[in-house]
Enzyme design. Structure first.
Site, PDB file in Angstrom:
ATOM      1  N   SER A 151       0.845  -1.196   0.000  1.00  0.00           N
ATOM      2  CA  SER A 151       0.000   0.000   0.000  1.00  0.00           C
ATOM      3  C   SER A 151       0.881   1.248   0.000  1.00  0.00           C
ATOM      4  CB  SER A 151      -0.962  -0.038   1.189  1.00  0.00           C
ATOM      5  OG  SER A 151      -1.972   0.924   1.089  1.00  0.00           O
ATOM      6  N   ARG A 221     -12.094   6.868   9.246  1.00  0.00           N
ATOM      7  CA  ARG A 221     -11.599   5.496   9.246  1.00  0.00           C
ATOM      8  C   ARG A 221     -12.626   4.543   8.641  1.00  0.00           C
ATOM      9  NH1 ARG A 221      -7.374   1.987   8.966  1.00  0.00           N
ATOM     10  NH2 ARG A 221      -7.700   0.140  10.249  1.00  0.00           N
ATOM     11  N   ASP A 317      -8.440  -6.413  -5.228  1.00  0.00           N
ATOM     12  CA  ASP A 317      -8.053  -5.094  -4.701  1.00  0.00           C
ATOM     13  C   ASP A 317      -8.554  -4.017  -5.660  1.00  0.00           C
ATOM     14  OD1 ASP A 317      -6.844  -2.815  -3.724  1.00  0.00           O
ATOM     15  OD2 ASP A 317      -4.819  -3.645  -3.672  1.00  0.00           O
ATOM     16  N   HIS A 350      -7.896  -5.227  -0.785  1.00  0.00           N
ATOM     17  CA  HIS A 350      -6.606  -4.565  -0.554  1.00  0.00           C
ATOM     18  C   HIS A 350      -5.909  -5.091   0.695  1.00  0.00           C
ATOM     19  CE1 HIS A 350      -3.586  -1.456  -0.758  1.00  0.00           C
ATOM     20  NE2 HIS A 350      -3.885  -1.040   0.452  1.00  0.00           N
ATOM     21  N   ASP A 351      -6.656  -5.413   1.730  1.00  0.00           N
ATOM     22  CA  ASP A 351      -6.064  -5.874   2.985  1.00  0.00           C
ATOM     23  C   ASP A 351      -5.405  -7.240   2.882  1.00  0.00           C
ATOM     24  OD1 ASP A 351      -6.297  -3.772   4.706  1.00  0.00           O
ATOM     25  OD2 ASP A 351      -8.012  -4.552   5.826  1.00  0.00           O
TER      26      ASP A 351
END
Length: 373
Positions: A151, A221, A317, A350-351
């Protein structure tokens, strides 16, 4: 934390500077908090720099002092793992602008004796990298065996190879991009506006009262966290299941499990992160455009580069999709740089780079071992 240097030493240093920032300001002194694992060998050839993502920190493989949770990449770093303190000297520094001990808006401005707040100069990814280079000078590391990041960490790895090619033997860039897209910038702006709309933000001057804009930061967040996941992953985990009830309330409580999950993510985040730092780091991400920094052509960033590159993307992602990595690979090929690339399959979006991934571990391990021959 063990006193054995193989398993993590928490450190901090104040470097005299000055550091000239891309925005034109001179910053000095510079505080950097960092952790090291393993020992530097006799010819200083085994150093690996780990670069963290937006909300990450230096506690890459040791327990976090606030949350008590394991380090954010213990799956990748440790004895017998791809990045092994038995073989490597591992360094991870809290980036410039963050809030876990490095200079940033929450740290004290030596000229005033008060927190910088919004008077802290705006920074870039390249500024973070230059600060890391100063830290490596302090540690006696002239050249890195590898710089590794996912990232925003991947952006730092790219910037290392472009800014200090002679110091970067190899770069592993995971789930990243060479510039922030309009969609990425848009999501960040929503988060920044949530923070600045919180009455407790007070123009960033909230430190003395100890009453930060937690509501705005939590919403920021929550919005960002959605981009780290995939639609398939969210559906598999939550679907439309209700939270702790069998019927809808016909109100605005967290009826759905996914709502409760996002609220939990927001609440837990504000315990460990500073709202102003979130503003600064997201702005640094938005400004990142490696091609723009090199005359408008990405290949120029890697011309005659001696660095070996490994790029990894994940098929779900959508924050930094595979097309972004392919674009970097094309630029590397055009520049004649040594590059390998793989797209991995994962339902986690993405994680995925932070989660258990035997395939990612094999890729990183193989690439590092090939470079050590």
């Amino acid at each position: 934390m063990s006193d054995d240097p193989r398993f993590g030493l928490a450190r901090s240093v104040t470097l005299p500077g000055p550091l000239r920032l891309d925005g034109g300001a001179l910053l000095s002194p510079i505080d950097l908090a960092y952790e090291t694992y393993g020992t530097l060998n006799h010819d200083a050839s085994n150093a690996i720099l780990i670069c963290h993502a937006l909300t990450g920190d230096q506690h890459v493989a040791s327990d976090h002092p606030v949350t008590g949770k394991q380090g954010w990449w213990t799956r990748m770093i440790g004895p017998g793992k791809p990045i092994d303190p038995e073989r490597h000297f591992v360094i991870c520094a809290n980036v410039l602008g963050s809030c876990l001990g490095s200079s940033g808006p929450a740290s004290v401005n030596p000229a005033t004796g008060k927190p910088w707040g919004m008077t802290f100069p705006v920074i870039t990814i390249r500024d973070m990298v230059r600060a890391q280079a100063m830290l490596l000078d302090h540690l006696g590391v002239a050249r890195l065996l590898a710089v590794v990041g996912g990232s925003m960490g991947g952006m730092q790895a790219l910037s290392w190879a472009a800014t200090f090619p002679e110091r970067t033997a190899s770069a592993i860039v995971i789930a990243s991009a060479a510039r922030h897209s309009a969609q990425n910038i848009a999501f960040h702006e929503v988060g920044r506006q949530a923070i600045m709309a919180d009455p407790k933000w007070r123009g960033g001057d909230y430190y003395a009262d100890g009453d930060p804009p937690v509501a705005g930061l939590a919403v920021a967040r929550m919005a960002a966290h959605i981009t780290y996941l995939s639609e398939a992953g969210l559906t598999a985990k939550f679907g439309r299941k209700l939270q702790g009830r069998n019927v809808k309330t016909f109100g605005f409580d967290a009826d759905f499990q996914v709502e409760s999950y996002l609220r939990h993510q927001g609440i837990s985040f504000v315990e460990r992160f500073d709202a102003n730092s979130y503003l600064y780091i997201t702005r640094a991400l938005d400004y990142f455009d490696l091609a723009e920094e090199h005359g408008g052509a990405l290949a120029n960033a890697f011309k005659a580069s001696p660095t070996r590159f490994c790029l990894v993307s994940f098929d779900t992602d959508w924050l930094y999709p595979t097309a972004e990595s392919r674009g970097i690979v094309h630029a590397l090929n055009a520049a004649g740089a040594a590059a390998s690339f793989v797209e991995l399959s994962s339902p986690f979006g993405h994680d995925a780079f932070l989660l258990e991934s035997p395939e990612l571990s094999r890729v990183v391990d193989g690439f590092l071992r090939a470079g050590a021959r």
